[in-house]
Enzyme design. Structure first.
Site, PDB file in Angstrom:
ATOM      1  N   GLY A   1      11.675  -1.527  -5.519  1.00 42.60           N
ATOM      2  CA  GLY A   1      10.362  -1.708  -6.160  1.00 42.60           C
ATOM      3  C   GLY A   1      10.337  -1.170  -7.578  1.00 42.60           C
ATOM      4  N   HIS A   2      11.447  -1.350  -8.310  1.00 48.72           N
ATOM      5  CA  HIS A   2      11.562  -0.698  -9.630  1.00 48.72           C
ATOM      6  C   HIS A   2      10.679  -1.313 -10.711  1.00 48.72           C
ATOM      7  CE1 HIS A   2      14.243  -4.106 -10.244  1.00 48.72           C
ATOM      8  NE2 HIS A   2      14.153  -3.877 -11.542  1.00 48.72           N
ATOM      9  N   ARG A   3      10.056  -2.461 -10.424  1.00 46.38           N
ATOM     10  CA  ARG A   3       9.184  -3.042 -11.454  1.00 46.38           C
ATOM     11  C   ARG A   3       7.709  -2.708 -11.241  1.00 46.38           C
ATOM     12  NH1 ARG A   3      11.786  -8.446 -13.842  1.00 46.38           N
ATOM     13  NH2 ARG A   3      10.811  -9.551 -12.126  1.00 46.38           N
TER      14      ARG A   3
ATOM     15  N   TYR B   1      -2.927  -1.539   5.695  1.00 47.36           N
ATOM     16  CA  TYR B   1      -1.954  -0.856   4.834  1.00 47.36           C
ATOM     17  C   TYR B   1      -1.626   0.525   5.414  1.00 47.36           C
ATOM     18  CZ  TYR B   1      -0.090   1.158   0.483  1.00 47.36           C
ATOM     19  OH  TYR B   1       0.695   1.767  -0.459  1.00 47.36           O
TER      20      TYR B   1
ATOM     21  N   LYS C   1       1.937   2.134   6.565  1.00 50.49           N
ATOM     22  CA  LYS C   1       2.482   3.343   5.941  1.00 50.49           C
ATOM     23  C   LYS C   1       2.720   4.449   6.975  1.00 50.49           C
ATOM     24  CE  LYS C   1       3.297   1.972   2.013  1.00 50.49           C
ATOM     25  NZ  LYS C   1       4.651   2.093   1.453  1.00 50.49           N
TER      26      LYS C   1
ATOM     27  N   LEU D   1      -2.986   6.622  -7.616  1.00 51.60           N
ATOM     28  CA  LEU D   1      -2.129   6.717  -8.801  1.00 51.60           C
ATOM     29  C   LEU D   1      -2.656   5.847  -9.934  1.00 51.60           C
ATOM     30  CD1 LEU D   1       1.213   6.324  -6.850  1.00 51.60           C
ATOM     31  CD2 LEU D   1       0.353   8.439  -7.894  1.00 51.60           C
TER      32      LEU D   1
ATOM     33  N   TRP E   1     -18.127  -1.514  -9.099  1.00 56.11           N
ATOM     34  CA  TRP E   1     -18.373  -1.822  -7.692  1.00 56.11           C
ATOM     35  C   TRP E   1     -18.896  -0.610  -6.925  1.00 56.11           C
ATOM     36  CZ3 TRP E   1     -13.031  -4.440  -6.277  1.00 56.11           C
ATOM     37  CH2 TRP E   1     -12.922  -5.633  -6.980  1.00 56.11           C
TER      38      TRP E   1
ATOM     39  N   ARG F   1     -12.711  10.348  -5.673  1.00 56.98           N
ATOM     40  CA  ARG F   1     -11.286  10.042  -5.646  1.00 56.98           C
ATOM     41  C   ARG F   1     -10.538  11.027  -6.540  1.00 56.98           C
ATOM     42  NH1 ARG F   1     -12.973   7.290  -2.232  1.00 56.98           N
ATOM     43  NH2 ARG F   1     -12.608   5.087  -1.772  1.00 56.98           N
TER      44      ARG F   1
HETATM   45  O1  GFB Z   1      -9.120   2.105  -6.335  1.00 56.61           O
HETATM   46  P1  GFB Z   1      -9.804   1.406  -5.224  1.00 56.61           P
HETATM   47  O2  GFB Z   1      -9.715  -0.076  -5.230  1.00 56.61           O
HETATM   48  O3  GFB Z   1      -9.240   1.891  -3.833  1.00 56.61           O
HETATM   49  O4  GFB Z   1     -11.358   1.773  -5.240  1.00 56.61           O
HETATM   50  P2  GFB Z   1      -9.529   2.972  -2.706  1.00 56.61           P
HETATM   51  C1  GFB Z   1     -11.808   3.084  -5.371  1.00 56.61           C
HETATM   52  C2  GFB Z   1     -13.315   3.099  -5.518  1.00 56.61           C
HETATM   53  O5  GFB Z   1     -13.670   2.550  -6.793  1.00 56.61           O
HETATM   54  C3  GFB Z   1     -14.080   2.280  -4.461  1.00 56.61           C
HETATM   55  C4  GFB Z   1     -14.705   1.601  -6.633  1.00 56.61           C
HETATM   56  O6  GFB Z   1     -15.241   2.976  -4.090  1.00 56.61           O
HETATM   57  C5  GFB Z   1     -14.454   1.019  -5.248  1.00 56.61           C
HETATM   58  O7  GFB Z   1     -15.606   0.368  -4.746  1.00 56.61           O
HETATM   59  N1  GFB Z   1     -14.687   0.622  -7.732  1.00 56.61           N
HETATM   60  C6  GFB Z   1     -15.652   0.489  -8.662  1.00 56.61           C
HETATM   61  C7  GFB Z   1     -13.747  -0.312  -7.975  1.00 56.61           C
HETATM   62  N2  GFB Z   1     -15.389  -0.537  -9.481  1.00 56.61           N
HETATM   63  C8  GFB Z   1     -14.198  -1.052  -9.085  1.00 56.61           C
HETATM   64  C9  GFB Z   1     -13.409  -2.138  -9.564  1.00 56.61           C
HETATM   65  O8  GFB Z   1     -13.735  -2.839 -10.517  1.00 56.61           O
HETATM   66  N3  GFB Z   1     -12.214  -2.361  -8.907  1.00 56.61           N
HETATM   67  C10 GFB Z   1     -11.818  -1.589  -7.848  1.00 56.61           C
HETATM   68  N4  GFB Z   1     -10.638  -1.861  -7.270  1.00 56.61           N
HETATM   69  N5  GFB Z   1     -12.581  -0.573  -7.360  1.00 56.61           N
HETATM   70  C11 GFB Z   1      -7.288   2.024  -1.943  1.00 56.61           C
HETATM   71  C12 GFB Z   1      -6.769   1.501  -0.646  1.00 56.61           C
HETATM   72  O9  GFB Z   1      -8.511   2.519  -1.633  1.00 56.61           O
HETATM   73  O10 GFB Z   1      -6.534   3.080  -2.483  1.00 56.61           O
HETATM   74  C13 GFB Z   1      -5.308   1.421  -0.584  1.00 56.61           C
HETATM   75  O11 GFB Z   1      -7.404   0.278  -0.383  1.00 56.61           O
HETATM   76  C14 GFB Z   1      -4.604   2.602  -1.201  1.00 56.61           C
HETATM   77  O12 GFB Z   1      -4.905   1.285   0.750  1.00 56.61           O
HETATM   78  C15 GFB Z   1      -5.169   2.942  -2.541  1.00 56.61           C
HETATM   79  O13 GFB Z   1      -4.695   3.743  -0.361  1.00 56.61           O
HETATM   80  C16 GFB Z   1      -4.536   4.165  -3.169  1.00 56.61           C
HETATM   81  O14 GFB Z   1      -9.247   4.345  -3.202  1.00 56.61           O
HETATM   82  O15 GFB Z   1     -10.873   2.796  -2.089  1.00 56.61           O
END
Ligand code: GFB
Length: 317
Positions: free
Chosen positions: A13-15, A139, A143, A169, A205, A212
């Site tokens: 997964g180097h890319r 997922y 894992k 990350l 969203w 986080r």
């Molecule tokens: O980073 P994210 O997609 O993943 O979303 P998770 C974190 C939070 O940010 C959620 C909010 O509460 C989202 O609703 N958020 C706000 C957004 N605006 C946005 C947006 O425009 N895009 C996205 N993507 N989120 C993932 C897991 O969970 O984290 C995976 O689904 C994995 O399995 C990864 O563990 C590290 O932190 O919720």
């Protein structure tokens, strides 16, 4: 265990975000005998292809950074891919590593393996103590299987396979596709586009309330190499910074860094996901490692990278 600069290291997964950071770090440290294959050259879901590759290359060390990954929406809408692809990649790479006498393997997971409502901060021992967060259980199950594979091959065959669980990350090389990305690159791109188009609002969203923790991927690479040198046990190890912020606070940091002057609005029709996901870092701190990159600096550096690379980015036209 000390890795020799001549040892052959396969980074699967180097890319990707993680793999590319690990490669940068290995090269900076003088490791030159790196074995790399793109997913087109080697589909890690294909058992025979992985067997042939390991038999031919016989790497000494393996870093398993290949994964089907994505943000909350991608996880929620592509459950079969997140489960199947990750299970197959882990099973093939771990089994072939055993068959070919790999000296040590580091598998990277995610903190979404912990129960949705586990006590915070998340200690390693909370694994498998409660139900998972539904948006990413596919997922997470894959894992968790990866962790169990490492533990099983250690127990049955004495393989030195370790598993680390990084928190959320971000950094150079991330995926900026709004349908697939995690929150940090998504917000960066949304604010950037809104600034260029002089829009009045940007939509974030969910409620903005989930908490986080964000770890720069160069810190993860540093931690990964540290564990390869210093950790040889079957218990998983969390990798994080030990502090979290709300999505609303993150949005405000990214807005400032990008220089967007309009308003933030929240779209409650989108999922919040797990309410909080802060890892307990006492285990890795006790071993002597801690994260170094400050969040605001990391966001600014990542935005600079985005500006310099946006024409070649995944998901950005
Ligand atoms: O980073 P994210 O997609 O993943 O979303 P998770 C974190 C939070 O940010 C959620 C909010 O509460 C989202 O609703 N958020 C706000 C957004 N605006 C946005 C947006 O425009 N895009 C996205 N993507 N989120 C993932 C897991 O969970 O984290 C995976 O689904 C994995 O399995 C990864 O563990 C590290 O932190 O919720």
């Amino acid at each position: 265990m000390t890795m020799d600069r001549q040892d052959k290291i396969y980074v699967a997964g180097h890319r990707g975000l993680v793999g590319s950071a690990i490669i940068r770090r290995l090269k900076a440290d003088g490791y030159e005998n790196l074995v790399l294959r793109t997913s087109k050259e080697l589909d890690l879901r294909e058992q025979q292809a992985v067997r042939d590759f390991f038999a031919e290359e016989k790497p000494h060390y393996v870093i398993l950074a290949a994964a089907k990954v994505g943000g909350i929406l991608a996880n929620d809408t592509l459950p079969a891919e997140f489960l199947y692809d990750n299970l197959m990649m882990e099973a093939n790479v771990i089994h072939s590593s055993y068959r070919n006498g790999v000296k040590k393997l580091l598998a990277l997971g995610s903190t979404c393996i912990y129960p949705k409502l586990a006590a915070q901060p998340l200690k390693e021992e909370y694994l498998l103590t409660g139900p998972l967060e539904p948006t990413n259980e596919w997922y997470a199950v894959a894992k968790i299987a990866g962790i169990k594979l490492c533990q099983a091959y250690r127990r049955q065959y004495g393989c030195n396979f370790i598993a680390a669980m990084p928190t959320n990350l971000y950094g150079p090389g991330d995926n900026f596709d709004l349908g697939a990305s995690h929150v940090m690159p998504a917000l960066m791109r949304k604010f950037h586009d809104a600034k260029l188009e002089s829009r009045a609002t940007v939509t974030v969203w969910g409620s903005g309330k989930p908490l986080r923790e964000f770890l720069h991927v160069d810190d993860l690479a540093d931690a990964g190499l540290f564990l390869l040198e210093h950790y040889n046990d079957d218990d998983i190890v969390n990798i994080g910074v030990g502090e979290d912020i709300s999505i609303a606070e993150l949005a405000s940091i990214v807005r400032d860094v990008v220089g967007f002057e309009g308003e933030i609005v929240y779209d409650a029709s989108k999922p919040d996901g797990t309410p909080r996901k802060l890892v307990d870092v006492s285990k890795i701190s006790g071993l002597g490692w801690r994260a170094k990159i400050d969040l605001r600096e990391g966001v600014a550096q990542t935005y600079q990278w985005f500006l310099e690379n946006q024409t070649d980015l995944r998901g950005v036209c």
